[in-house]
Structure formats: C-alpha cells, structure tokens
Design an enzyme around this catalytic site. Sequence first.
Site, PDB file in Angstrom:
ATOM      1  N   HIS A 137       0.838  -1.306   0.034  1.00  0.00           N
ATOM      2  CA  HIS A 137      -0.186   0.173  -0.061  1.00  0.00           C
ATOM      3  C   HIS A 137       0.855   1.345  -0.046  1.00  0.00           C
ATOM      4  O   HIS A 137       0.583   2.270   0.816  1.00  0.00           O
ATOM      5  CB  HIS A 137      -0.960  -0.151   1.368  1.00  0.00           C
ATOM      6  CG  HIS A 137      -1.689  -1.206   1.238  1.00  0.00           C
ATOM      7  ND1 HIS A 137      -2.979  -1.411   0.987  1.00  0.00           N
ATOM      8  CD2 HIS A 137      -1.651  -2.466   1.863  1.00  0.00           C
ATOM      9  CE1 HIS A 137      -3.399  -2.591   0.909  1.00  0.00           C
ATOM     10  NE2 HIS A 137      -2.655  -3.195   1.815  1.00  0.00           N
ATOM     11  N   TYR A 192       3.736  -4.997   9.243  1.00  0.00           N
ATOM     12  CA  TYR A 192       3.781  -3.566   9.420  1.00  0.00           C
ATOM     13  C   TYR A 192       4.798  -2.754  10.134  1.00  0.00           C
ATOM     14  O   TYR A 192       5.590  -1.848   9.642  1.00  0.00           O
ATOM     15  CB  TYR A 192       2.631  -3.135   9.788  1.00  0.00           C
ATOM     16  CG  TYR A 192       1.334  -3.303   8.778  1.00  0.00           C
ATOM     17  CD1 TYR A 192       0.145  -2.573   9.164  1.00  0.00           C
ATOM     18  CD2 TYR A 192       1.452  -3.971   7.726  1.00  0.00           C
ATOM     19  CE1 TYR A 192      -0.941  -2.734   8.347  1.00  0.00           C
ATOM     20  CE2 TYR A 192       0.284  -4.505   7.035  1.00  0.00           C
ATOM     21  CZ  TYR A 192      -0.894  -3.693   7.276  1.00  0.00           C
ATOM     22  OH  TYR A 192      -2.026  -4.087   6.398  1.00  0.00           O
TER      23      TYR A 192
END
Lengths: 400, 176
Positions: free
Chosen positions: A106, A376
């Site tokens: 992303h 992440y």
Amino acid sequence: MAWLQAATPPRPVGDFGLKPCPHPGTTDPVRQYRVHPAGNPMSEPSRAPLPWRKLVPWLGIGAVVATLAAAFAWTAGWLSPQRVTAPRLVDTIENGKPFAGFRRAHARGVCLAGWFEPTAEGAALSRARVFSQPRTPVLGRFSIGGGDPLGAEAQARVRSLALQLDTDDGQQWRLAMNSFPFFAVSTPQAFAEQILASRPDAATGKPDPAKMQAFLERHPEARNFMAWAGSAPWSNSFANTAYHGVHAFRFTDAQGESRFVRWIFEPQAGFEPLAPEQRQAAEASYLADEIAARLAEGPLRWTLVLTLAEAGDPIENPSQPWPGDRERVAAGTFVLERVSDQATGACRDINFDPTILPDGIDPSGDPVLAARAAAYSVSFNRRLREIAGGQADAAPGAAD
Amino acid sequence: METNTHFTRTARWLHWAMAAMILAMLFIGVAMVTSLESRPWLLDLHRPLGILILLLAVLRLWHRRRNPPPPLPASLPRWQARVAKLSHVALYVLMFAMPLLGWAMSSAGGYLVTLPGGLVLPPLAPADPALYTWLRDAHGALGYAFFALVLAHVAGALQHAWVRRDGMFEAMAGRR
C-alpha cells in the site's frame, strides 16, 4: 594409635606428588598446593596437569551459558533459516527492490482527515470511548494495494482505508481496511507462499502458471479470492468503495459481556461504475484527484456496520466469510472532510497497525491479523530509517 | 560485630525478581521482532514489564545507596574486582537505559505507551523519523549487549559458586 594424632595431616590419595604449601588466608583449592619439583620424584619439573575433576565446574558454567545463548539464538530465528519470520516475509515482499521511504505494501496513497460520530447501538456493544464521545477526530489514509508508489491507481484491484481515532480519554484505535471482503489465505505462511507463487517470472514478466497451480492445490481456498477479484464490480472512486476490516475483533460492553464482530465501512456515496477503458486511460493519480474534487462539494460519509458472529462462525480464519444472515448493527458514521498529499501529511509517519486498539476492543486470535502487525512494524522501521537517512525515493508522496 | 557478608533480604528479592523479569524481557524482545504469530501479545507484555523494571530499578538503586553490598573477597585479584564492579555499573545503566529508550522510541514512532488499567504514559520524545531510528537502533543494540552482559554475569556468579567457593554467590542466594 599415635599415627591418628600425627602433627602433619596424611597425604591424600592420588595427590600427584604435590606437597601442601598453604597460602595464608586463602581457601582457594588450587592455590593451596604448589608443585615442588625437588619433592616430586615421579614427574618432570613442569606443572602437573589439572585433575579432570577441577574442569567439571568450568564445564558446568559453559553448559549453562551455552544453553542460554542457544535458546536466545533459537528464539531470534538464527538457528532456523526455514522459519518464516516477520523480516523474512517483508524481504519476500520487497523481492530485492524496495522503494526506499515507502510502505512495503500500500505504498501509494493520500492522507485524510475527518471525524467519527457513534450511535447508541455501537455503545451497547463496546465500552470503547469512541462509541460514547459525540465526535472523535480522525486522521488516516487512502491507498491502493501493491508496493509501487508510482502504480496506476485506477487499475488497482485493491483499495484501502486506514484510520486513527484519538478519543478524549487518551486512548487510540487504528484500523487498516481493504476493499476485499476476505483474505485469499488463512495463515501468514500461506501468504508468504502466495507472494512467491504470484511473483512475475523474470523471463515472461508474468507469474509462472505452474507455480500458481501448485500453490492453489495446496491452498484451494485462495480460489475464492480470485473469483472475487475477477467478478467484483469496479467503482469509480475511493468515496463509493466499501472497506472491510476482514478480521474478527472482540467487542466488550460496559457490563463486561463480549462478542466477536467483523466490520465494514459502507459508503453512503452511490455506486458508479468504472469501465475497463476508463481504467486504462486514467491518469496514475486518478483516485486521489477524483476524491479531492468530490470533497470540494462537501464531506463524504461511510457507515460503520458491525456484523455479529454466532456460535460456530470461523473467528480466526480471515479467508472464510460468515453467513449472510448474521445480525448487522450500524455503530457510527465516519465523516471525511479533506485529503492531502502523503509526503507532507500527518499520515506519512504513522504505522496503521490494526492491533492498536482501545479499551473495549480486543483482537481475535486470527493469525493473519497478528502477522500484519509484525510485518507492518518491519516495514515501518525500514522506511523510517530510509526517510531519516535521506534515501527516500523521489516519487509522488516521497519524503523530503 | 558481624561483618557484612550478605545482601539484605530486600536486595536479594529485587535481584532475583528483576533477573527473571529482565531475562524474560530479553527473550520477549527478540521474539517479538521475529515472530509472525505472537507480536501483539508479546508487545502487550513487553511495555508494562519494562516500566515495572524501571520502577524497581529506581527502588533498587535507592536501597543500594542506603545498604552497601558486602565487600568482594580479599583474595580476588584487583583486575577481577575492577571488572566485577564495572560490570555491575553497566548492569544498572542498562536497567535504566533500556526502558527509557523503549519508551522514548515508542513516542518518537508516534506510538502510545498504554499500561494495564488504561493509564497512558506521556510521550517522552517528539514523533520524528531520525529520532525514532536512532532510538530504535540504540534499544536493539543495547538489548543484545544486555544479554551478553547477563551471560557474563551468570558465568561470573557461577565461577564464585562452583570454582572459587568464596561465599559471594551465597551473599546473594543464601538466607541469613
């Protein structure tokens, strides 16, 4: 029996010819004895070897230290090159060519800001402050899937919405949602395999069909995701896209009762299609430009809809949707006010880790949810180092 | 008058409790940056335990000033005594530095440090990529150094217990 009261103690058996020569004040068993070559007819005038017994405590110390060190090394993954660890998963995603300064997944997106207004039904399900505070400020980020910050937005199958809600009790809720309703796979290891199977072949530039076939045989549930990807309609905006939390979370109410839910942010903006030829022709920043233009006309809204699990529903398997007749509750409204460039926006240096939750909301045991938090964190650490080191790539939304 | 041969009961209790906590923290720390399955609950343990160690370290240092530890044995060579003292200073420095670095690092990364019961600690540093990276590297590097120092400390303690047999181990482990 006079020999029992001898002035000098009897020489111990097997003393290797050593004479007692005590050092005053020492209890050191080694130092008590010193070799006197003249009084030692059996050996040469060099130091006698230590008895093996004296080595035992050293071996014991070595064993304790070695065991602790080995346990530490094993925990760190240094002894298991085959284990899929969080850093190795991100290495797999990067495939040797990370875009410095950007999120490893992303990568392309825009910052956003707005607020959240709860409903009484939401407050009945969770004691989290977001459901009682009349208006909670929100900042967040729209993005498209993939690791390429230059990727064409209109062509991205996956669109994402990440939010951070800061309530007045100091608590925080971070959400990381996607436009797909369920994951392709149910474990992080399978996710690693999927990345490898769908990696473009160096020669053809396309994924190797044989590898993909082998992957699908091992993980047949992934076909459901492919069916969704192939058939789900394309809307023409971030604004009329639905964003799914995918994973189950536990909501606990003020009485301490809890239940598992999945949520969707359902757009109030009506669906409008985006035709394939429009997708092909669009500018790379199509979605970002489009939503900025919409916002000039006024704020945009999504309804937070919770789906309540019933006994037997797969809580920890994000690749399995729940039956369509489950009870749904409108828990609040997200109002979007503005978007801004991610290079300079507040969202750039936030890690939208979906396990950062306020009191009243807890994660389920979904292993992919835990793996996302781990991945992440690795991505965040790497890209902040790149930003700090001035190595961020020049690209839309690149760091200064 | 009895010479000071043992640590006080408080000092001993703090030592063994903190030894278990610190060892656990080192393993939790290295696991949570590696594991794909367990990071959330490991992190939920790691932060509050770190703050607890920081508080206990303050208590421990204060207690140590008021109750000096027993002297090292006279038979210990001067260089070993110096190394021992330096290693204990280093252990105390790390007991304070690690939780403070962890807290500051979290703040610099834009993360909140929330303790059980809902208490949210104030940020110790501003959110900033360069500061975050530096603090993160320091926390990690000192974590590994801490583990190495713990191994050396354990080896030294066992040397006193099993080789020198000079009562130093009992000073921390024995009952008075």
